[in-house]
Design a protein around this motif. Structure first.
Motif, PDB file in Angstrom:
ATOM      1  N   PRO A 128       0.804  -1.229   0.000  1.00 42.09           N
ATOM      2  CA  PRO A 128       0.000   0.000   0.000  1.00 42.09           C
ATOM      3  C   PRO A 128       0.836   1.278   0.000  1.00 42.09           C
ATOM      4  N   GLU A 129       2.007   1.236   0.632  1.00 37.50           N
ATOM      5  CA  GLU A 129       2.844   2.442   0.644  1.00 37.50           C
ATOM      6  C   GLU A 129       3.273   2.831  -0.762  1.00 37.50           C
ATOM      7  N   ARG A 130       3.570   1.833  -1.588  1.00 39.44           N
ATOM      8  CA  ARG A 130       3.959   2.116  -2.977  1.00 39.44           C
ATOM      9  C   ARG A 130       2.812   2.796  -3.708  1.00 39.44           C
ATOM     10  N   ALA A 158       5.800   5.326   7.159  1.00 40.79           N
ATOM     11  CA  ALA A 158       6.535   5.238   5.895  1.00 40.79           C
ATOM     12  C   ALA A 158       6.164   6.375   4.953  1.00 40.79           C
ATOM     13  N   THR A 159       5.008   7.014   5.189  1.00 43.50           N
ATOM     14  CA  THR A 159       4.559   8.132   4.339  1.00 43.50           C
ATOM     15  C   THR A 159       4.104   9.292   5.226  1.00 43.50           C
ATOM     16  N   PHE A 164      -3.400  12.491   4.736  1.00 45.30           N
ATOM     17  CA  PHE A 164      -4.611  11.736   4.456  1.00 45.30           C
ATOM     18  C   PHE A 164      -5.876  12.510   4.811  1.00 45.30           C
ATOM     19  N   GLU A 165      -5.752  13.459   5.718  1.00 49.71           N
ATOM     20  CA  GLU A 165      -6.926  14.261   6.074  1.00 49.71           C
ATOM     21  C   GLU A 165      -7.379  15.131   4.915  1.00 49.71           C
ATOM     22  N   GLY A 166      -6.474  15.409   4.020  1.00 47.17           N
ATOM     23  CA  GLY A 166      -6.817  16.220   2.868  1.00 47.17           C
ATOM     24  C   GLY A 166      -7.294  15.398   1.678  1.00 47.17           C
ATOM     25  N   ARG A 167      -7.449  14.082   1.892  1.00 41.54           N
ATOM     26  CA  ARG A 167      -7.877  13.200   0.812  1.00 41.54           C
ATOM     27  C   ARG A 167      -8.965  12.265   1.327  1.00 41.54           C
ATOM     28  N   ASN A 168      -9.902  11.963   0.480  1.00 40.79           N
ATOM     29  CA  ASN A 168     -10.981  11.058   0.850  1.00 40.79           C
ATOM     30  C   ASN A 168     -10.506   9.634   0.600  1.00 40.79           C
ATOM     31  N   ALA A 169      -9.660   9.146   1.515  1.00 43.54           N
ATOM     32  CA  ALA A 169      -9.026   7.845   1.341  1.00 43.54           C
ATOM     33  C   ALA A 169      -9.199   6.991   2.587  1.00 43.54           C
ATOM     34  N   GLU A 170      -9.201   5.683   2.359  1.00 45.30           N
ATOM     35  CA  GLU A 170      -9.355   4.723   3.456  1.00 45.30           C
ATOM     36  C   GLU A 170      -8.444   3.536   3.214  1.00 45.30           C
ATOM     37  N   ILE A 171      -7.853   3.027   4.298  1.00 42.60           N
ATOM     38  CA  ILE A 171      -7.029   1.827   4.239  1.00 42.60           C
ATOM     39  C   ILE A 171      -7.805   0.688   4.889  1.00 42.60           C
TER      40      ILE A 171
END
Length: 276
Positions: A128-130, A158-159, A164-171
């Motif tokens: 996922p980091e890549r 690692a990142t 992530f708060e500025g992006r609508n992303a989920e892991i």
């Protein structure tokens, strides 16, 4: 978006991020078709254009070849389309086989190319980091919604520079012991929960060879077919990153998937090339 050129002689298609690079792509490809138009004798190199009456003779071999390639490019320059996308060939509704290791640097431009043009990006990846680095480095803006499904724990340290708060992303972390059916069900639920009507879906599967290695051929084939059918309902492009050397059963699975795969693409020095 990229520039696209298709050879009307053999079906070869190439996409480049920089339109100026297309001169080398088209010139080299057309030269391969018309190599008999280039000859050398009496210490001189000559070429005769197969499209017009232009002919040249020179002593500098490299210069003559470069001039011929440039000339050939000029004959097709008006057929280079700008603002194109690889998924246009399948209408954003099909399965794209990407030849090359999923974790290789060459795959990152194509990965970002697909996800950057979608409203919803879902990626099933062991690294996922890549993926985060690839998207953050290549895209001016992430998709409306990004869901990264990982078979390993995500290391946020690692990142640290990615906000992530500025992006609508989920892991979403998966138990690596899950069966293909369970992984497929997880992806289907993610699509149900996050897809908005009418938007493009980019679904990346970078765990293909792990599934082939861990399960029998029949289950691996069923997994891909199920995802393809699921996307038929919602509309989207499934990218299957294939490392043919990763497991001896990969080629067998691909043979069974021949009719399921709509487009085969390779990455060549940052360019995307359609394969037969």
């Amino acid at each position: 978006m990229v520039s696209r050129w298709a050879c009307d002689r053999c079906g070869f298609v190439a996409w480049t991020r920089d339109r100026s690079e297309m001169a080398e792509v088209t010139g080299s490809h057309l030269l391969a078709h018309h190599s008999d138009a280039l000859s050398k004798s009496d210490f001189r190199v000559s070429w005769d254009c197969p499209y017009c009456a232009t002919a040249k003779t020179a002593y500098d071999t490299d210069g003559a070849v470069a001039e011929f390639k440039t000339h050939l490019h000029e004959h097709v320059a008006d057929r280079i389309a700008g603002g194109a996308h690889v998924a246009d060939l399948v209408g954003w509704d099909g399965v794209v086989r990407v030849d090359g290791p999923a974790a290789g640097d060459e795959a990152d431009p194509l990965r970002a190319h697909f996800h950057g043009a979608a409203g919803l990006a879902v990626a099933v990846t062991p690294t996922p980091e890549r993926l985060v680095r690839a998207l953050d480095g290549a895209l001016d803006a992430w998709p409306r919604r990004t869901v990264i499904v990982s078979t390993g724990e995500y290391d946020f340290e690692a990142t640290p520079d990615v906000d992530f708060e500025g992006r609508n992303a989920e892991i979403v972390e998966l138990d690596p012991r899950l069966s293909p059916d369970e992984v497929g069900e997880t992806v289907s639920r993610i699509l149900d929960a996050n897809h908005e009507p009418g938007e493009r879906i980019s679904l990346e599967v970078s765990v293909f060879h792990q599934i082939v290695a861990s399960f029998d051929v029949e289950r691996a084939v069923a997994f891909v077919r199920m995802l393809a059918a699921r996307l038929d309902d919602a509309g989207g492009a499934l990218q299957l990153y294939v490392d043919a050397d990763a497991d001896p059963n990969v080629a067998t699975v691909l043979n069974f998937l021949d009719e399921t795969i709509d487009l085969r693409v390779a990455v060549d020095d940052g360019r995307f090339v359609r394969r037969p």
